[in-house]
Design a protein around this motif. Structure first.
Motif, PDB file in Angstrom:
ATOM      1  N   PHE A 150       0.920  -1.263  -0.187  1.00  0.00           N
ATOM      2  CA  PHE A 150      -0.095  -0.124   0.052  1.00  0.00           C
ATOM      3  C   PHE A 150       0.990   1.474  -0.007  1.00  0.00           C
ATOM      4  CE2 PHE A 150      -3.911  -2.451   2.218  1.00  0.00           C
ATOM      5  CZ  PHE A 150      -4.298  -2.729   1.017  1.00  0.00           C
ATOM      6  N   VAL A 151       2.191   1.264   0.673  1.00  0.00           N
ATOM      7  CA  VAL A 151       2.766   2.369   0.541  1.00  0.00           C
ATOM      8  C   VAL A 151       4.175   2.324  -0.288  1.00  0.00           C
ATOM      9  CG1 VAL A 151       2.047   3.215   2.789  1.00  0.00           C
ATOM     10  CG2 VAL A 151       4.104   1.744   2.715  1.00  0.00           C
ATOM     11  N   ALA A 152       4.032   1.218  -1.235  1.00  0.00           N
ATOM     12  CA  ALA A 152       5.175   0.948  -2.185  1.00  0.00           C
ATOM     13  C   ALA A 152       5.053   1.687  -3.473  1.00  0.00           C
ATOM     14  CB  ALA A 152       5.243  -0.425  -2.390  1.00  0.00           C
ATOM     15  N   GLY A 153       3.883   2.608  -3.694  1.00  0.00           N
ATOM     16  CA  GLY A 153       3.931   3.462  -4.993  1.00  0.00           C
ATOM     17  C   GLY A 153       2.885   2.854  -5.722  1.00  0.00           C
ATOM     18  N   ILE A 154       1.989   1.854  -5.244  1.00  0.00           N
ATOM     19  CA  ILE A 154       0.920   1.225  -6.120  1.00  0.00           C
ATOM     20  C   ILE A 154      -0.136   2.472  -6.253  1.00  0.00           C
ATOM     21  CG2 ILE A 154       1.591  -0.952  -5.950  1.00  0.00           C
ATOM     22  CD1 ILE A 154      -0.869  -1.060  -4.250  1.00  0.00           C
ATOM     23  N   SER A 155      -0.838   2.322  -7.353  1.00  0.00           N
ATOM     24  CA  SER A 155      -1.848   3.330  -7.715  1.00  0.00           C
ATOM     25  C   SER A 155      -2.869   3.389  -6.446  1.00  0.00           C
ATOM     26  CB  SER A 155      -2.574   3.253  -9.027  1.00  0.00           C
ATOM     27  OG  SER A 155      -3.704   2.722  -8.766  1.00  0.00           O
ATOM     28  N   LEU A 156      -3.396   4.577  -6.500  1.00  0.00           N
ATOM     29  CA  LEU A 156      -4.536   4.673  -5.180  1.00  0.00           C
ATOM     30  C   LEU A 156      -5.635   3.837  -5.352  1.00  0.00           C
ATOM     31  CD1 LEU A 156      -5.535   6.345  -3.010  1.00  0.00           C
ATOM     32  CD2 LEU A 156      -6.422   8.187  -4.877  1.00  0.00           C
ATOM     33  N   ALA A 212      -4.991   0.113  -4.787  1.00  0.00           N
ATOM     34  CA  ALA A 212      -4.965   0.002  -3.387  1.00  0.00           C
ATOM     35  C   ALA A 212      -6.270  -0.185  -2.668  1.00  0.00           C
ATOM     36  CB  ALA A 212      -4.197   1.136  -2.720  1.00  0.00           C
ATOM     37  N   LEU A 246      -6.759   0.675   4.530  1.00  0.00           N
ATOM     38  CA  LEU A 246      -5.649   1.606   4.108  1.00  0.00           C
ATOM     39  C   LEU A 246      -5.010   2.504   5.032  1.00  0.00           C
ATOM     40  CD1 LEU A 246      -7.615   1.740   0.529  1.00  0.00           C
ATOM     41  CD2 LEU A 246      -5.091   1.037   0.937  1.00  0.00           C
ATOM     42  N   ASP A 297      -3.033   1.082   7.992  1.00  0.00           N
ATOM     43  CA  ASP A 297      -1.627   0.404   7.199  1.00  0.00           C
ATOM     44  C   ASP A 297      -0.397   1.465   6.934  1.00  0.00           C
ATOM     45  OD1 ASP A 297      -0.371  -2.020   6.093  1.00  0.00           O
ATOM     46  OD2 ASP A 297      -0.140  -0.605   4.365  1.00  0.00           O
ATOM     47  N   VAL A 298      -1.042   2.802   6.724  1.00  0.00           N
ATOM     48  CA  VAL A 298       0.112   3.706   6.154  1.00  0.00           C
ATOM     49  C   VAL A 298       0.921   3.985   7.504  1.00  0.00           C
ATOM     50  CG1 VAL A 298       0.576   5.717   5.582  1.00  0.00           C
ATOM     51  CG2 VAL A 298      -1.152   4.979   4.380  1.00  0.00           C
ATOM     52  N   HIS A 299       0.350   3.996   8.655  1.00  0.00           N
ATOM     53  CA  HIS A 299       1.454   4.436   9.822  1.00  0.00           C
ATOM     54  C   HIS A 299       1.995   2.878  10.355  1.00  0.00           C
ATOM     55  CE1 HIS A 299       2.748   5.683  13.554  1.00  0.00           C
ATOM     56  NE2 HIS A 299       1.573   5.156  14.360  1.00  0.00           N
ATOM     57  N   HIS A 338       2.561  -0.097   8.650  1.00  0.00           N
ATOM     58  CA  HIS A 338       3.280  -0.924   7.824  1.00  0.00           C
ATOM     59  C   HIS A 338       4.694  -0.863   8.026  1.00  0.00           C
ATOM     60  CE1 HIS A 338       3.993  -2.892   4.032  1.00  0.00           C
ATOM     61  NE2 HIS A 338       4.940  -2.138   3.797  1.00  0.00           N
ATOM     62  N   ASP A 339       5.469  -2.031   8.003  1.00  0.00           N
ATOM     63  CA  ASP A 339       6.838  -1.870   8.233  1.00  0.00           C
ATOM     64  C   ASP A 339       7.397  -1.694   9.507  1.00  0.00           C
ATOM     65  OD1 ASP A 339       8.059  -3.153   6.056  1.00  0.00           O
ATOM     66  OD2 ASP A 339       8.225  -1.421   4.907  1.00  0.00           O
ATOM     67  N   ARG A 370      -3.222  10.441   0.237  1.00  0.00           N
ATOM     68  CA  ARG A 370      -2.807  10.417  -1.105  1.00  0.00           C
ATOM     69  C   ARG A 370      -2.947  11.662  -2.083  1.00  0.00           C
ATOM     70  NH1 ARG A 370      -0.667   5.183  -2.761  1.00  0.00           N
ATOM     71  NH2 ARG A 370      -0.560   6.134  -4.456  1.00  0.00           N
ATOM     72  N   LYS A 405       3.858   7.693   5.964  1.00  0.00           N
ATOM     73  CA  LYS A 405       4.852   6.838   5.333  1.00  0.00           C
ATOM     74  C   LYS A 405       4.668   6.504   3.840  1.00  0.00           C
ATOM     75  CE  LYS A 405       5.755   2.995   7.715  1.00  0.00           C
ATOM     76  NZ  LYS A 405       4.676   2.611   8.432  1.00  0.00           N
ATOM     77  N   ASP A 412       7.160   4.531   0.531  1.00  0.00           N
ATOM     78  CA  ASP A 412       8.306   4.290   0.031  1.00  0.00           C
ATOM     79  C   ASP A 412       8.858   5.276  -0.746  1.00  0.00           C
ATOM     80  OD1 ASP A 412       8.076   2.165   1.517  1.00  0.00           O
ATOM     81  OD2 ASP A 412       7.916   0.615  -0.153  1.00  0.00           O
ATOM     82  N   ARG A 441      12.107   6.646  -9.921  1.00  0.00           N
ATOM     83  CA  ARG A 441      10.896   7.274 -10.041  1.00  0.00           C
ATOM     84  C   ARG A 441      10.467   8.033  -8.978  1.00  0.00           C
ATOM     85  NH1 ARG A 441       5.905   3.434  -8.579  1.00  0.00           N
ATOM     86  NH2 ARG A 441       4.913   5.319  -8.179  1.00  0.00           N
TER      87      ARG A 441
END
Lengths: 544, 330
Positions: free
Chosen positions: A306-312, A315, A374, A377-379, A381-382, B92, B153, B155, B160
């Motif tokens: 979800f925070v790896a740059g995939i599209s909104l 997600a 979502l 998860d942003v907070h 995640h990892d 986002r 957060k 990545d 890019r």
């Protein structure tokens, strides 16, 4: 081992043949299960040793016990050994291998020699991995994310990748064997709707092994090729895409979570009816929820990204599907709980592990919702929240199920009873140690402590000390069964054929079973879990 | 609480209130469900424990119950899903007028470039109350920009841009962590986000010597690298006129339409053949490996500045006063 079997006129799989060759060239699924048991136990200790190093390092905020590189190698080794060399083969290759042919009323798996080959492949993979460890180890994390793994890591990435690539074939062959056995080897009268839920759940697991494992194999080959031949697959400076790797990796590795948990659910679905003396509540729903988990489980991989740059928008779709996969898991928990209603419940060791499983898996499953959602998860995640969540599922869930199953079927496997009092004590210690280890990590995660940190800000110390303290208790809880199960091989009471008065076909043959399982092929005339026709077990195993 | 035993993280951004609210909602629902299961197991196991003279009652199941406990959780999950998705959408979608900071990550440090020209390493100064958008890229492996106090957060990926935004609500110094494992000193790739009152921030901004704004540096590079020979603003050159393109849809030679965001502008420089604008020839050289990520950021900032009025000048982000926010979480 053969000397431990009950001496006397009756031959069983343990005393049918003697000598090392009779084990290394066996095609008996029960002996192969024991070969797996020994090998995965060895890897459990290797992975456990790495966990010990991690927890000791994290006792203090400063990086002081290990060097940064050694710490990175320790958590990589812990993850890769536990996932690929312990959890994935654990219940399927040991208990599944031992029990599935007996449960469906067959003499062996469909392909006995392929079964032996899959063990040899596992051993080759294991030797390759240990070779990788002793020649320097690997520091990519079990996830192998490029471009770190393909370009920047100076460790044995190719060696580790190839070891795991090889181990995958062991999984694929085991899955294939199970699927064909369930389709083709069922005894007369063993219809699909009479299959024990253990078999249903392993069937679902096998499908994931067959469909998912080739993808991780290909993905690791791509990493090896990029590293060895400088192909531009994941490296953006050569036209590749590092996020592509994450899609491929999680396409297998999320379903792999279900490879680990479904067999454990399989065990719980056998233990709960037996120690409640009643059929499982809602057989069809429990069986179909396994299939639903296997199917939907393939469509949720991007919730790791979800925070790896995939599209909104993608997600949002993956978040929805991730919530959907939680439903069949919840259904199972409700059904096991409802099975207790109006039962006759005994608090034997396997049942204590089943209670532990239900509790810990509930927490593990529900905390998964925080990661499927979502916004939250942003907070987290990892962070350590994720670590706590998946240990609740994989250790609290999968390992509790594995230990419960080992105790439940130990009389059948070894022909001896384990000491009940010690069994209950160990189950209690595991439960307490586990919660003390991993519950503080939920709090650490929401506070923001990232995972894979060798050193950390001092405000996180108290929770880390609690976690390390819990880990030492957990270690005692894991060592105890090792000791008393080995002890029972010599000193345990000889086990009757059906000590728990359970309904499965595996209990209708002798303990330990003869080489071809049944003297004559059983004919099945009733559904699974017809406990109303079974007498109560004699309390021979209880110490009171 | 004790200094070394906190149980709740500080909240210092406008996202934090909603994040915490959603989290607490999930904690409440999940605690209730956990207690329900624990209580049911404990009560049933005790009530129906094995006793002499009492047998289990065989029960096959109940379709009604099965449907109830499939549909009810699904309903609760849907609420969580919608709550999470709405918050994520907000996180986002940066406000259009957000101030921009460019971030370049490398093993194991954070390099930051303010559009006004200030540069920082492992520290980010931002004023309270101003929407701040980070435009991030990595020089080597994947990193992740994580500020727990802001609950954000994202990545940071080589090759890019990824973006994130936040509005700080409380002055203070907060942790900046790398959250994506990136090698030996991953745990040393940490820094500080320093949130200042607007007046203090102004003083800080006017402190050090600055050699021109980011867009001005980009403009110099634009001349120096010869971009201006083809991308002309007066007459139609061999390359597209770049005035006003930022944020606008672009018709490509292969029929697709893409929006000219930061990532598109970046790609069109480093890998100029990837997306050719309709009506132009693929004659631009590829700048992959020819310029640094910092130079690239300056060029992107310059091209974007061409879309601000008046054209051709780098815009300076306005400072908002903290009182004007729509919501003011504590």
């Amino acid at each position: 081992m053969a000397t431990l079997a009950v001496s006397g006129e009756r031959k069983n799989y343990l005393n049918a043949e003697y000598g090392i060759r009779s084990w290394l060239f066996t095609t008996d699924h029960k002996r192969i299960a024991l070969l797996y048991l020994l090998s995965i136990t060895a890897f459990f200790f290797i992975g456990g040793f790495a966990a010990l190093l991690i927890r000791l390092e994290l006792l203090t905020p400063a990086g002081d016990l290990l060097s940064a590189d050694a710490y990175n190698k320790a958590f990589t080794m812990h993850g890769q050994v536990m996932v690929f060399f312990f959890l994935i083969p654990s219940i399927p290759a040991v208990l599944g291998n031992f029990l599935i042919p007996m449960m469906v009323g067959a003499k062996d798996l469909a392909f006995p020699r392929i079964n032996l080959i899959s063990w040899y492949i596992y051993i080759i993979a294991g030797i390759l991995y240990i070779h990788c460890l002793v020649t320097g180890g690997v520091d990519t994390g079990w996830t192998f994310y490029p471009t770190f793994s393909t370009e920047f890591s100076n460790t044995k990435v190719i060696e580790a990748g190839l070891a795991i690539f090889v181990s995958g074939f062991s999984s694929i062959l085991t899955g294939l064997n199970f699927v064909v056995t369930v389709h083709r080897m069922r005894a007369p009268g063993m219809t699909w709707s009479r299959l024990p839920l253990f078999v249903w759940s392993h069937y679902a697991t096998s499908i994931i092994m067959l469909l998912g494992t080739p993808v991780i194999a290909i993905t690791l080959v791509l990493v090896v090729l990029e590293r060895a031949l400088n192909l531009g697959i994941f490296d953006p400076t050569r036209g590749g895409d590092p996020v592509l790797f994450q899609h491929l990796f999680w396409f297998y590795s999320h379903p792999a979570v279900y490879i680990m948990i479904l067999p454990s659910m399989a065990v719980i679905s056998e233990i709960v009816p037996c120690f409640s003396r009643k059929r499982v509540f809602g057989y069809n729903f429990v069986a179909m929820s396994s299939i639903a988990i296997a199917a939907i489980g393939f469509l949720v991989w991007a919730h790791h990204m979800f925070v790896a740059g995939i599209s909104l928008y993608s997600a949002i779709v993956f978040s929805f599907l991730s919530f959907l996969v939680a439903v069949p898991s919840a259904v199972k928990v409700f059904n096991w709980t409802a099975t207790l209603y109006k039962g006759s419940i005994s608090f034997s060791t396997p049942m204590l592990y089943a209670f532990g499983f239900i509790g810990l898996f509930t927490i593990g499953g529900l905390t998964g919702l925080f990661l499927a959602s979502l916004g939250t998860d942003v907070h987290i995640h990892d962070t350590y929240f994720v670590i706590a969540h998946f240990h609740y599922v994989m250790v609290g869930g999968a390992v509790m199920g594995y230990l419960g199953g080992m105790h439940f079927w130990w009389p059948k496997i070894s022909g001896r009873m384990y000491p009940e009092g010690w069994g209950r004590l160990a189950a209690l210690i595991v439960f307490i140690g586990f919660n003390l280890t991993f519950f503080p990590q939920f709090i650490l995660g929401y506070l923001g402590m990232p995972r894979r940190y060798w050193q950390y800000p001092p405000e996180y110390q108290v929770l880390n000390v609690l976690s390390t303290a819990g880990a030492t208790i957990l270690a005692v809880g894991y060592l105890l069964p090792m000791v008393y199960l080995l002890w029972s091989l010599r000193y345990g009471k000889p086990a009757p054929d059906n000590p728990w008065q359970a309904t499965g076909l595996e209990w209708q043959t002798s303990s330990p079973p003869p080489t071809f399982n049944f003297d004559e092929t059983p004919i099945v005339t009733q559904e699974a879990y017809e406990y109303e026709n079974m007498p109560l077990p004699e309390e021979v195993t209880l110490e009171r | 609480m004790f200094d070394n035993f906190p149980i709740w993280p500080v909240a210092a951004s406008s996202h934090a209130f909603w994040e915490d609210l959603l989290y607490l909602f999930l904690v409440a629902v999940c605690t209730a469900m956990t207690l329900l299961i624990f209580a049911a197991v404990a009560i049933l196991a005790t009530k129906y424990r094995r006793r002499h003279g009492r047998e289990a009652t065989p029960i096959h199941g109940s379709l009604l119950l099965e449907i109830t406990w499939s549909v009810l959780p699904m309903g609760v999950f849907l609420v969580m899903f919608v709550g999470g998705a709405v918050l994520f959408f907000k996180m986002r979608t940066p406000p259009r007028d957000a101030a921009e900071v460019y971030v370049v990550a490398k093993q194991w440090m954070w390099k930051l470039q303010h559009t006004e020209g200030q540069r920082e390493i492992n520290e980010l100064h931002v004023p309270v109350g101003r929407d701040t958008k980070l435009i991030m890229t990595s020089q080597d492996v994947i990193h992740s920009f994580y500020v727990p106090a802001f609950r954000v957060k994202m990545d940071v990926i080589p090759g890019r841009y990824t973006t994130m935004w936040f509005r700080p609500t409380r002055a203070g110094t907060y942790h900046l962590f790398c959250a994506q494992y990136c090698g030996t000193m991953h745990s040393g790739m940490i820094g500080e986000v320093i949130v200042m009152e607007p007046a203090d921030y102004q003083a800080w901004m006017s402190g050090g010597p600055v050699a021109g704004s980011l867009a001005e540096n980009g403009q110099a590079l634009f001349q120096q690298l010869g971009c201006s020979t083809c991308h002309r603003f007066d007459v139609q050159g061999r390359g597209p006129n770049l005035i006003g393109i930022y944020g606008k849809p672009v018709q490509l030679e292969d029929g697709r339409t893409v929006v000219a965001d930061e990532d598109y502008i970046r790609e069109s420089i480093v890998n100029s053949q990837a997306k050719i604008v309709s009506g132009f020839k693929p004659i631009m050289p590829i700048f992959q490996g020819q310029i640094s990520d910092e130079q690239l950021n300056a060029l992107v900032a310059y091209v974007k500045s061409l879309s601000q009025a008046p054209a051709g000048q780098a815009g300076t982000p306005e400072l908002k006063s903290p009182g004007t926010q729509p919501e003011s979480p504590k």
